[in-house]
Design a protein around this motif. Structure first.
Motif, PDB file in Angstrom:
ATOM      1  N   PRO A 110       0.846  -1.197   0.000  1.00 25.10           N
ATOM      2  CA  PRO A 110       0.000   0.000   0.000  1.00 25.10           C
ATOM      3  C   PRO A 110       0.884   1.249   0.000  1.00 25.10           C
ATOM      4  CG  PRO A 110      -0.683  -1.558   1.712  1.00 25.10           C
ATOM      5  CD  PRO A 110       0.653  -2.018   1.213  1.00 25.10           C
ATOM      6  N   TYR A 111       0.476   2.262  -0.732  1.00 22.26           N
ATOM      7  CA  TYR A 111       1.223   3.521  -0.829  1.00 22.26           C
ATOM      8  C   TYR A 111       0.493   4.638  -0.078  1.00 22.26           C
ATOM      9  CZ  TYR A 111       4.817   2.426  -4.331  1.00 22.26           C
ATOM     10  OH  TYR A 111       5.929   1.946  -4.981  1.00 22.26           O
ATOM     11  N   SER A 112       1.260   5.607   0.351  1.00 19.86           N
ATOM     12  CA  SER A 112       0.674   6.812   0.939  1.00 19.86           C
ATOM     13  C   SER A 112       0.354   7.796  -0.168  1.00 19.86           C
ATOM     14  CB  SER A 112       1.666   7.450   1.918  1.00 19.86           C
ATOM     15  OG  SER A 112       2.748   8.055   1.202  1.00 19.86           O
ATOM     16  N   TYR A 113      -0.208   8.935   0.212  1.00 22.15           N
ATOM     17  CA  TYR A 113      -0.258  10.072  -0.696  1.00 22.15           C
ATOM     18  C   TYR A 113       1.185  10.528  -0.937  1.00 22.15           C
ATOM     19  CZ  TYR A 113      -5.284  10.771   0.262  1.00 22.15           C
ATOM     20  OH  TYR A 113      -6.643  10.643   0.375  1.00 22.15           O
ATOM     21  N   PRO A 114       1.460  11.207  -2.032  1.00 21.27           N
ATOM     22  CA  PRO A 114       2.817  11.728  -2.245  1.00 21.27           C
ATOM     23  C   PRO A 114       3.135  12.826  -1.231  1.00 21.27           C
ATOM     24  CG  PRO A 114       1.315  12.628  -3.881  1.00 21.27           C
ATOM     25  CD  PRO A 114       0.552  11.568  -3.158  1.00 21.27           C
ATOM     26  N   THR A 115       4.401  12.903  -0.845  1.00 24.58           N
ATOM     27  CA  THR A 115       4.831  13.953   0.078  1.00 24.58           C
ATOM     28  C   THR A 115       5.657  15.030  -0.621  1.00 24.58           C
ATOM     29  OG1 THR A 115       6.790  12.656   0.672  1.00 24.58           O
ATOM     30  CG2 THR A 115       4.830  12.395   2.056  1.00 24.58           C
ATOM     31  N   ALA A 116       6.182  14.721  -1.804  1.00 23.46           N
ATOM     32  CA  ALA A 116       6.968  15.699  -2.560  1.00 23.46           C
ATOM     33  C   ALA A 116       7.140  15.208  -3.988  1.00 23.46           C
ATOM     34  CB  ALA A 116       8.338  15.915  -1.923  1.00 23.46           C
ATOM     35  N   SER A 117       7.384  16.134  -4.887  1.00 27.91           N
ATOM     36  CA  SER A 117       7.744  15.776  -6.259  1.00 27.91           C
ATOM     37  C   SER A 117       9.266  15.810  -6.365  1.00 27.91           C
ATOM     38  CB  SER A 117       7.127  16.747  -7.266  1.00 27.91           C
ATOM     39  OG  SER A 117       7.637  18.051  -7.075  1.00 27.91           O
ATOM     40  N   GLU A 217       4.559  14.167 -16.712  1.00 31.74           N
ATOM     41  CA  GLU A 217       4.132  13.729 -15.392  1.00 31.74           C
ATOM     42  C   GLU A 217       5.178  14.090 -14.351  1.00 31.74           C
ATOM     43  OE1 GLU A 217       3.227   9.620 -15.349  1.00 31.74           O
ATOM     44  OE2 GLU A 217       1.658   9.755 -16.861  1.00 31.74           O
ATOM     45  N   LYS A 218       4.713  14.451 -13.166  1.00 26.43           N
ATOM     46  CA  LYS A 218       5.619  14.727 -12.060  1.00 26.43           C
ATOM     47  C   LYS A 218       5.938  13.428 -11.317  1.00 26.43           C
ATOM     48  CE  LYS A 218       4.469  19.523 -10.864  1.00 26.43           C
ATOM     49  NZ  LYS A 218       3.972  20.387  -9.762  1.00 26.43           N
ATOM     50  N   PRO A 219       7.212  13.135 -11.132  1.00 26.19           N
ATOM     51  CA  PRO A 219       7.553  11.978 -10.302  1.00 26.19           C
ATOM     52  C   PRO A 219       7.413  12.352  -8.831  1.00 26.19           C
ATOM     53  CG  PRO A 219       9.547  13.035 -11.084  1.00 26.19           C
ATOM     54  CD  PRO A 219       8.405  13.781 -11.691  1.00 26.19           C
ATOM     55  N   TYR A 220       6.838  11.465  -8.049  1.00 32.22           N
ATOM     56  CA  TYR A 220       6.619  11.744  -6.633  1.00 32.22           C
ATOM     57  C   TYR A 220       7.319  10.711  -5.762  1.00 32.22           C
ATOM     58  CZ  TYR A 220       2.855  14.843  -8.207  1.00 32.22           C
ATOM     59  OH  TYR A 220       2.145  15.839  -8.812  1.00 32.22           O
ATOM     60  N   ILE A 221       7.447  11.052  -4.483  1.00 31.10           N
ATOM     61  CA  ILE A 221       7.944  10.088  -3.506  1.00 31.10           C
ATOM     62  C   ILE A 221       6.846   9.820  -2.486  1.00 31.10           C
ATOM     63  CG2 ILE A 221      10.363  10.654  -3.778  1.00 31.10           C
ATOM     64  CD1 ILE A 221      10.171  12.309  -1.194  1.00 31.10           C
ATOM     65  N   TYR A 222       6.903   8.624  -1.899  1.00 31.06           N
ATOM     66  CA  TYR A 222       5.828   8.144  -1.038  1.00 31.06           C
ATOM     67  C   TYR A 222       6.383   7.365   0.153  1.00 31.06           C
ATOM     68  CZ  TYR A 222       3.379   8.574  -5.585  1.00 31.06           C
ATOM     69  OH  TYR A 222       2.878   9.010  -6.785  1.00 31.06           O
ATOM     70  N   TYR A 223       5.480   7.066   1.094  1.00 30.17           N
ATOM     71  CA  TYR A 223       5.735   6.058   2.115  1.00 30.17           C
ATOM     72  C   TYR A 223       5.066   4.762   1.658  1.00 30.17           C
ATOM     73  CZ  TYR A 223       7.009   9.922   5.238  1.00 30.17           C
ATOM     74  OH  TYR A 223       7.609  11.027   5.798  1.00 30.17           O
ATOM     75  N   LEU A 224       5.685   3.645   1.991  1.00 27.88           N
ATOM     76  CA  LEU A 224       5.128   2.337   1.670  1.00 27.88           C
ATOM     77  C   LEU A 224       4.866   1.586   2.969  1.00 27.88           C
ATOM     78  CD1 LEU A 224       6.633   3.182  -0.995  1.00 27.88           C
ATOM     79  CD2 LEU A 224       6.983   0.754  -1.408  1.00 27.88           C
ATOM     80  N   VAL A 269      -3.104  11.672  -4.219  1.00 26.92           N
ATOM     81  CA  VAL A 269      -3.769  10.464  -4.704  1.00 26.92           C
ATOM     82  C   VAL A 269      -2.879   9.263  -4.418  1.00 26.92           C
ATOM     83  CG1 VAL A 269      -4.688   9.286  -6.735  1.00 26.92           C
ATOM     84  CG2 VAL A 269      -4.890  11.768  -6.541  1.00 26.92           C
ATOM     85  N   VAL A 270      -3.471   8.172  -3.988  1.00 28.01           N
ATOM     86  CA  VAL A 270      -2.715   6.922  -3.807  1.00 28.01           C
ATOM     87  C   VAL A 270      -2.519   6.308  -5.182  1.00 28.01           C
ATOM     88  CG1 VAL A 270      -2.746   4.622  -2.796  1.00 28.01           C
ATOM     89  CG2 VAL A 270      -3.648   6.551  -1.502  1.00 28.01           C
ATOM     90  N   PRO A 271      -1.272   6.112  -5.625  1.00 27.22           N
ATOM     91  CA  PRO A 271      -1.030   5.696  -7.011  1.00 27.22           C
ATOM     92  C   PRO A 271      -1.541   4.302  -7.361  1.00 27.22           C
ATOM     93  CG  PRO A 271       0.986   5.579  -5.731  1.00 27.22           C
ATOM     94  CD  PRO A 271      -0.028   6.288  -4.872  1.00 27.22           C
ATOM     95  N   ASN A 272      -1.613   3.409  -6.369  1.00 29.78           N
ATOM     96  CA  ASN A 272      -2.028   2.030  -6.675  1.00 29.78           C
ATOM     97  C   ASN A 272      -3.362   1.687  -6.067  1.00 29.78           C
ATOM     98  OD1 ASN A 272      -1.026   2.177  -4.065  1.00 29.78           O
ATOM     99  ND2 ASN A 272      -0.215   0.096  -4.076  1.00 29.78           N
ATOM    100  N   LYS A 273      -4.182   2.718  -5.806  1.00 29.79           N
ATOM    101  CA  LYS A 273      -5.481   2.462  -5.212  1.00 29.79           C
ATOM    102  C   LYS A 273      -6.395   1.791  -6.215  1.00 29.79           C
ATOM    103  CE  LYS A 273      -9.254   4.707  -2.693  1.00 29.79           C
ATOM    104  NZ  LYS A 273      -9.783   5.979  -2.163  1.00 29.79           N
ATOM    105  N   LYS A 274      -7.036   0.715  -5.770  1.00 26.02           N
ATOM    106  CA  LYS A 274      -7.914  -0.052  -6.677  1.00 26.02           C
ATOM    107  C   LYS A 274      -9.364   0.375  -6.522  1.00 26.02           C
ATOM    108  CE  LYS A 274      -4.853  -4.072  -6.600  1.00 26.02           C
ATOM    109  NZ  LYS A 274      -4.716  -5.494  -6.275  1.00 26.02           N
TER     110      LYS A 274
END
Length: 274
Positions: A110-117, A217-224, A269-274
């Motif tokens: 599961p991914y978080s929302y992005p915290t930064a680009s 597209e903007k690349p983002y970083i996340y928490y997993l 947005v969560v990138p892998n949200k189903k």
């Protein structure tokens, strides 16, 4: 008589056990969650001059759990090659270390929302004849086998077989790569802007310059998170949204990443949200 006395002692023991358990629960009242990070990837996670673990991913995590009534945050420094195996075995609850989204990881975690680009830049010596991405053919760059950067350039070479880039596979970290580029060992390197700018400044790599790369597209970083941590994911995302709204993400982005890399509200947005 003896049976009654024995039962009385057992009953007293059970009562005491319940009292102790209740006190323990009430005194802590919070679930401890472990956040793991590498601690060697400035500006995202590193040790400062006083030996304290800090960085963008670390300080955002601290802000997320600041004042929480339900969770207590524990931060653990780990080796980079144990991030995903540690998630798989639930040695920690979530991780953050300049981590981007990939389809493979998205299927597992599961991914978080992005915290930064973290937009990419082209890094070259100041006297280089490379002026844009279109000029990298025939030039040498260091890459690590199996990374996203290596895969992208391998795809580039398939499409430009008449004039491919010269890939030098290495185990060097990004600081060593940029130092080699500064000394003329390589011709260019593509990497994220916050890391590059931080390393150039801290290492005094005065022979290097960066060229912005355009992207749709903007690349983002996340928490997993571990796969069973849906409640934690929900809590973290709620806090990220609040930190974005009150300007904390913007403040930490400027402080640690050196620019305005905070996501906008529509980017949450969560990138892998189903």
């Amino acid at each position: 008589m003896r049976l009654k006395k024995l039962l009385g002692i057992v009953g007293l023991g059970l009562s005491l056990a319940l009292i102790v358990t209740g006190c323990s629960k009430n005194s802590s009242g919070k679930k401890e969650v472990t956040f793991a990070t590498v601690g060697t990837t400035k500006p995202f996670s590193y040790q400062n001059d006083k030996g304290k673990l800090t960085g963008f991913d670390v300080e955002v995590a601290r802000e997320i759990f600041k004042g929480s009534k339900d969770y207590k945050l524990k931060i653990q420094q780990i080796d980079g090659d144990t991030i995903y195996s540690g998630l798989d075995s639930a040695k920690f609850d979530f991780v953050g270390n300049n981590l981007s989204y990939t389809k493979e990881r998205g299927k597992k975690y599961p991914y978080s929302y992005p915290t930064a680009s973290t937009p990419s830049v082209l890094v070259v010596p100041k006297d280089s004849d490379i002026k844009s991405y279109d000029d990298i053919g025939g030039h040498t760059t260091p890459v690590v086998q199996g990374t996203t950067g290596a895969s992208q350039l391998e795809d580039y070479n398939k499409k430009h077989s008449d004039n491919p880039t010269k890939l030098k596979y290495t185990e060097e970290n990004i600081t060593q790569m940029l130092s080699g580029l500064n000394d003329g060992k390589y011709d260019f390197k593509i990497f994220d802007a916050p890391s590059v700018n931080s390393i150039i400044k801290s290492q005094g790599l005065s022979n290097l310059k960066t060229i912005d790369l355009k992207s749709s597209e903007k690349p983002y970083i996340y928490y997993l998170f571990t796969s069973d941590n849906k409640d934690l994911q929900t809590f973290v995302n709620k806090r990220i949204k609040a930190l974005q709204k009150d300007g904390t993400l913007d403040k930490l982005s400027k402080e640690f990443l050196g620019g305005d890399y905070a996501p906008s509200s529509k980017d949450l947005v969560v990138p892998n949200k189903k």
